[in-house]
Design a protein around this motif. Structure first.
Motif, PDB file in Angstrom:
ATOM      1  N   GLU A   6      22.888  94.606  12.779  1.00 52.47           N
ATOM      2  CA  GLU A   6      24.060  94.001  13.286  1.00 52.47           C
ATOM      3  C   GLU A   6      24.438  94.048  11.660  1.00 52.47           C
ATOM      4  O   GLU A   6      26.422  94.086  11.510  1.00 52.47           O
ATOM      5  N   MET A  10      28.807  95.307  10.926  1.00 55.89           N
ATOM      6  CA  MET A  10      29.348  94.201  10.144  1.00 55.89           C
ATOM      7  C   MET A  10      30.272  95.081   8.924  1.00 55.89           C
ATOM      8  O   MET A  10      31.247  94.762   8.925  1.00 55.89           O
ATOM      9  N   THR A  38      30.760  91.568  17.955  1.00 58.72           N
ATOM     10  CA  THR A  38      30.321  91.752  15.811  1.00 58.72           C
ATOM     11  C   THR A  38      31.028  92.748  15.544  1.00 58.72           C
ATOM     12  O   THR A  38      30.922  92.579  13.502  1.00 58.72           O
ATOM     13  N   ARG A  41      34.379  90.524  14.350  1.00 58.23           N
ATOM     14  CA  ARG A  41      34.117  89.389  13.290  1.00 58.23           C
ATOM     15  C   ARG A  41      33.745  90.502  11.735  1.00 58.23           C
ATOM     16  O   ARG A  41      34.078  89.574  10.817  1.00 58.23           O
ATOM     17  N   ALA A  45      36.336  89.598   9.143  1.00 55.84           N
ATOM     18  CA  ALA A  45      35.891  88.784   7.926  1.00 55.84           C
ATOM     19  C   ALA A  45      36.498  89.411   6.505  1.00 55.84           C
ATOM     20  O   ALA A  45      36.734  88.985   5.721  1.00 55.84           O
ATOM     21  N   GLY A  51      34.337  81.846   7.958  1.00 55.43           N
ATOM     22  CA  GLY A  51      33.645  81.247   9.063  1.00 55.43           C
ATOM     23  C   GLY A  51      33.441  82.290  10.190  1.00 55.43           C
ATOM     24  O   GLY A  51      33.727  83.426   9.641  1.00 55.43           O
ATOM     25  N   GLU A  52      32.968  81.632  11.528  1.00 58.07           N
ATOM     26  CA  GLU A  52      32.721  82.734  12.515  1.00 58.07           C
ATOM     27  C   GLU A  52      34.208  82.625  12.968  1.00 58.07           C
ATOM     28  O   GLU A  52      34.331  82.243  13.719  1.00 58.07           O
ATOM     29  N   SER A  55      33.693  84.246  20.087  1.00 52.61           N
ATOM     30  CA  SER A  55      34.126  84.628  21.432  1.00 52.61           C
ATOM     31  C   SER A  55      35.682  84.548  21.919  1.00 52.61           C
ATOM     32  O   SER A  55      35.739  84.250  22.245  1.00 52.61           O
TER      33      SER A  55
END
Length: 147
Positions: A6, A10, A38, A41, A45, A51-52, A55
């Motif tokens: 992961e 990212m 993912t 995200r 970011a 924050g997240e 989806s």
């Protein structure tokens, strides 16, 4: 390209954010659980989202705009789209003028919708690592491969 975990997904998203411009389209294909969201995200970011990012599976479109991010982005999930005509209602063409599009499940609609997109396809290996295949359009030459 092989993405071991992961964190690697990212990091790829963050590198992609560094070269993303208004008008760009990035499509994300692959089976459920391959890491499309993912990667998105990681990109969001790196663009400044705190924050997240949720989806967009149920909302279909999740929008992000300054000052939340440095560049307006629509994160789109086409998995539940049943008719291409629905895309006109989403206003994706207009959104491209000011920002970028991240589109999951682009294969649900005709190829002409995103013909100039950077196409990223993820696969899942037996060891859980992700494989990445990339189709680079002319608009991305000089920006891909990412460094």
């Amino acid at each position: 390209m092989r993405l071991a975990d992961e964190g690697a997904m990212m990091a790829l998203g963050a590198k992609l954010a560094g070269v993303l411009r208004a008008g760009d389209v990035v499509t994300l294909s692959g089976p459920l659980g391959a890491g499309k969201t993912t990667l998105a995200r990681g990109l969001l970011a790196a663009l400044g989202l705190e924050g997240e990012a949720p989806s967009p599976s149920y909302a279909i479109v999740q929008s992000y705009a300054p000052p939340e991010v440095r560049l307006p982005v629509l994160h789109v999930d086409l998995y539940r789209i049943e008719d291409e005509a629905e895309l006109y209602e989403l206003g994706l063409d207009d959104a491209r003028h000011d920002g970028a599009l991240l589109v999951e499940w682009p294969e649900r609609v005709g190829e002409y919708w995103f013909r100039d997109a950077l196409r990223l396809t993820l696969s899942v290996g037996q060891d859980g690592a992700r494989g990445l295949t990339v189709e680079v359009p002319a608009a991305w030459e000089g920006r891909w491969p990412l460094t």
